[in-house]
Design a protein around this motif. Structure first.
Motif, PDB file in Angstrom:
ATOM      1  N   MET A  86       0.850  -1.190   0.000  1.00  0.00           N
ATOM      2  CA  MET A  86       0.000   0.000   0.000  1.00  0.00           C
ATOM      3  C   MET A  86       0.885   1.238   0.000  1.00  0.00           C
ATOM      4  N   SER A  87       0.642   2.152  -0.925  1.00  0.00           N
ATOM      5  CA  SER A  87       1.427   3.379  -1.023  1.00  0.00           C
ATOM      6  C   SER A  87       0.699   4.527  -0.324  1.00  0.00           C
ATOM      7  N   VAL A  88       1.471   5.429   0.232  1.00  0.00           N
ATOM      8  CA  VAL A  88       0.927   6.603   0.914  1.00  0.00           C
ATOM      9  C   VAL A  88       1.434   7.833   0.188  1.00  0.00           C
ATOM     10  N   GLU A  89       0.521   8.699  -0.231  1.00  0.00           N
ATOM     11  CA  GLU A  89       0.902   9.910  -0.939  1.00  0.00           C
ATOM     12  C   GLU A  89       1.043  11.068   0.047  1.00  0.00           C
ATOM     13  N   VAL A  90       2.086  11.833  -0.131  1.00  0.00           N
ATOM     14  CA  VAL A  90       2.339  12.994   0.709  1.00  0.00           C
ATOM     15  C   VAL A  90       2.359  14.234  -0.177  1.00  0.00           C
ATOM     16  N   ALA A  91       1.565  15.237   0.167  1.00  0.00           N
ATOM     17  CA  ALA A  91       1.498  16.459  -0.630  1.00  0.00           C
ATOM     18  C   ALA A  91       2.821  17.220  -0.549  1.00  0.00           C
ATOM     19  N   SER A  92       3.217  17.788  -1.662  1.00  0.00           N
ATOM     20  CA  SER A  92       4.476  18.539  -1.693  1.00  0.00           C
ATOM     21  C   SER A  92       4.431  19.738  -0.739  1.00  0.00           C
ATOM     22  N   ALA A  93       3.248  20.324  -0.569  1.00  0.00           N
ATOM     23  CA  ALA A  93       3.121  21.454   0.359  1.00  0.00           C
ATOM     24  C   ALA A  93       3.411  21.027   1.793  1.00  0.00           C
ATOM     25  N   ASP A  94       3.019  19.799   2.157  1.00  0.00           N
ATOM     26  CA  ASP A  94       3.299  19.308   3.507  1.00  0.00           C
ATOM     27  C   ASP A  94       4.797  19.117   3.712  1.00  0.00           C
ATOM     28  N   ILE A  95       5.489  18.625   2.680  1.00  0.00           N
ATOM     29  CA  ILE A  95       6.943  18.471   2.768  1.00  0.00           C
ATOM     30  C   ILE A  95       7.592  19.841   2.951  1.00  0.00           C
ATOM     31  N   ALA A  96       7.097  20.830   2.200  1.00  0.00           N
ATOM     32  CA  ALA A  96       7.639  22.189   2.320  1.00  0.00           C
ATOM     33  C   ALA A  96       7.439  22.731   3.728  1.00  0.00           C
ATOM     34  N   ARG A  97       6.283  22.480   4.327  1.00  0.00           N
ATOM     35  CA  ARG A  97       6.019  22.989   5.682  1.00  0.00           C
ATOM     36  C   ARG A  97       6.928  22.326   6.713  1.00  0.00           C
ATOM     37  N   VAL A  98       7.191  21.027   6.537  1.00  0.00           N
ATOM     38  CA  VAL A  98       8.110  20.344   7.451  1.00  0.00           C
ATOM     39  C   VAL A  98       9.502  20.968   7.373  1.00  0.00           C
ATOM     40  N   LEU A  99       9.957  21.264   6.157  1.00  0.00           N
ATOM     41  CA  LEU A  99      11.264  21.897   5.978  1.00  0.00           C
ATOM     42  C   LEU A  99      11.265  23.330   6.541  1.00  0.00           C
ATOM     43  N   LEU A 100      10.167  24.039   6.340  1.00  0.00           N
ATOM     44  CA  LEU A 100      10.066  25.401   6.877  1.00  0.00           C
ATOM     45  C   LEU A 100      10.134  25.389   8.402  1.00  0.00           C
ATOM     46  N   GLN A 101       9.478  24.423   9.017  1.00  0.00           N
ATOM     47  CA  GLN A 101       9.530  24.328  10.478  1.00  0.00           C
ATOM     48  C   GLN A 101      10.964  24.080  10.953  1.00  0.00           C
ATOM     49  N   PHE A 102      11.698  23.219  10.240  1.00  0.00           N
ATOM     50  CA  PHE A 102      13.088  22.942  10.598  1.00  0.00           C
ATOM     51  C   PHE A 102      13.937  24.214  10.493  1.00  0.00           C
ATOM     52  N   LEU A 103      13.742  24.971   9.408  1.00  0.00           N
ATOM     53  CA  LEU A 103      14.493  26.211   9.223  1.00  0.00           C
ATOM     54  C   LEU A 103      14.188  27.218  10.326  1.00  0.00           C
ATOM     55  N   LYS A 104      12.903  27.345  10.665  1.00  0.00           N
ATOM     56  CA  LYS A 104      12.501  28.309  11.694  1.00  0.00           C
ATOM     57  C   LYS A 104      13.053  27.920  13.057  1.00  0.00           C
ATOM     58  N   GLU A 105      12.965  26.635  13.417  1.00  0.00           N
ATOM     59  CA  GLU A 105      13.420  26.185  14.727  1.00  0.00           C
ATOM     60  C   GLU A 105      14.939  26.310  14.883  1.00  0.00           C
ATOM     61  N   ASN A 106      15.656  26.303  13.770  1.00  0.00           N
ATOM     62  CA  ASN A 106      17.111  26.393  13.827  1.00  0.00           C
ATOM     63  C   ASN A 106      17.631  27.796  13.529  1.00  0.00           C
ATOM     64  N   GLY A 107      16.722  28.785  13.527  1.00  0.00           N
ATOM     65  CA  GLY A 107      17.120  30.178  13.404  1.00  0.00           C
ATOM     66  C   GLY A 107      17.612  30.591  12.038  1.00  0.00           C
ATOM     67  N   LEU A 108      17.255  29.850  10.996  1.00  0.00           N
ATOM     68  CA  LEU A 108      17.697  30.193   9.637  1.00  0.00           C
ATOM     69  C   LEU A 108      16.645  31.100   8.995  1.00  0.00           C
ATOM     70  N   SER A 109      16.537  32.325   9.513  1.00  0.00           N
ATOM     71  CA  SER A 109      15.431  33.208   9.140  1.00  0.00           C
ATOM     72  C   SER A 109      15.489  33.652   7.683  1.00  0.00           C
ATOM     73  N   LYS A 110      16.674  33.976   7.168  1.00  0.00           N
ATOM     74  CA  LYS A 110      16.779  34.400   5.771  1.00  0.00           C
ATOM     75  C   LYS A 110      16.403  33.276   4.828  1.00  0.00           C
ATOM     76  N   THR A 111      16.922  32.087   5.086  1.00  0.00           N
ATOM     77  CA  THR A 111      16.579  30.922   4.267  1.00  0.00           C
ATOM     78  C   THR A 111      15.096  30.613   4.378  1.00  0.00           C
ATOM     79  N   PHE A 112      14.548  30.779   5.587  1.00  0.00           N
ATOM     80  CA  PHE A 112      13.121  30.540   5.816  1.00  0.00           C
ATOM     81  C   PHE A 112      12.272  31.446   4.933  1.00  0.00           C
ATOM     82  N   ARG A 113      12.564  32.745   4.936  1.00  0.00           N
ATOM     83  CA  ARG A 113      11.768  33.690   4.150  1.00  0.00           C
ATOM     84  C   ARG A 113      11.923  33.431   2.644  1.00  0.00           C
TER      85      ARG A 113
END
Length: 230
Positions: free
Chosen positions: A1-28
């Protein structure tokens, strides 16, 4: 069984990582390029309580930097100005009306509404009896409406989702015997370090006995993937 993950959800996970690690310029930059916005707060329930109780410093601080819809932001700032007028904080109300870019958008979007707000600011200095919040409504009704609207604007998620997902993946691979116990995976190259090779030698130490019935015998034996069971 395959599970599909929306690309927007992947982007939000990466954005959260950037924000939590203080990478504000990269985040924006990442938000602008992928046109996906994080829009998360520590706790939505706490934000709702702050709105309902009129803790506007905490509300604006929590929402600063988020990409909210223009109608909601206009409603929020208009109400804050009205509450400042009610408290007779006239200078603060005038400064907010003149300096905030939100009211520039309000003047273009709803010029009559902006003029009415300007009139309230002008009259508040001389007429304290004016119904600031409009006929048929009240301060608390407007607060409750804002508290309801904000729940569709922001979300609250568990911290460190990227690290949690990677940890779950590694645990699954370990349980399936794909990762040897006690080793570290090169996550970037997906390489499992090779174990030190040892020469095969016969068993010379007996640790236990496995007893079978008189008419039973073992035809084969194997170790578990983790090498912790026989």
């Amino acid at each position: 069984m395959s599970v599909e993950v929306a690309s927007a959800d992947i982007a939000r996970v990466l954005l959260q990582f950037l924000k939590e690690n203080g990478l504000s310029k990269t985040f924006r930059t990442f938000e602008e390029e992928c046109e996906v916005y994080l829009n998360t707060v520590d706790a939505v329930d706490a934000l709702v309580e702050d709105i309902e109780s009129g803790q506007w410093d905490a509300v604006i601080r929590a929402l600063t930097g988020l990409r909210l819809t223009e109608p909601f932001v206009i409603d929020l700032f208009e109400h804050v100005v009205l509450e400042l007028l009610e408290l007779r904080e006239l200078d603060a109300a005038r400064a907010m009306l003149r300096e905030s870019t939100v009211f520039d958008a309000m003047g273009k979007r709803s010029p009559d509404r902006f003029l009415a707000l300007e009139r309230s600011v002008s009259l508040a200095a001389v007429d304290v009896s004016e119904n600031l919040f409009g006929s048929g409504t009240s301060k608390q009704v407007r607060r409750n409406a804002l508290a309801k609207s904000v729940q569709s604007e922001v979300a609250s998620v568990a911290p460190s989702r990227l690290l949690a997902l990677l940890g779950q993946s590694l645990k699954y691979q370990h349980s399936q015997g794909l990762l040897p116990p006690g080793t570290q995976l090169d996550l970037f190259r997906n390489i499992v370090p090779e174990l030190n090779s040892e020469d095969d030698a016969p068993c010379v130490l007996q640790t236990t006995n496995i007893r079978f019935g008189t008419k039973q015998y073992a035809e084969c034996a194997m170790f578990s993937p983790k090498d912790d069971m026989f």
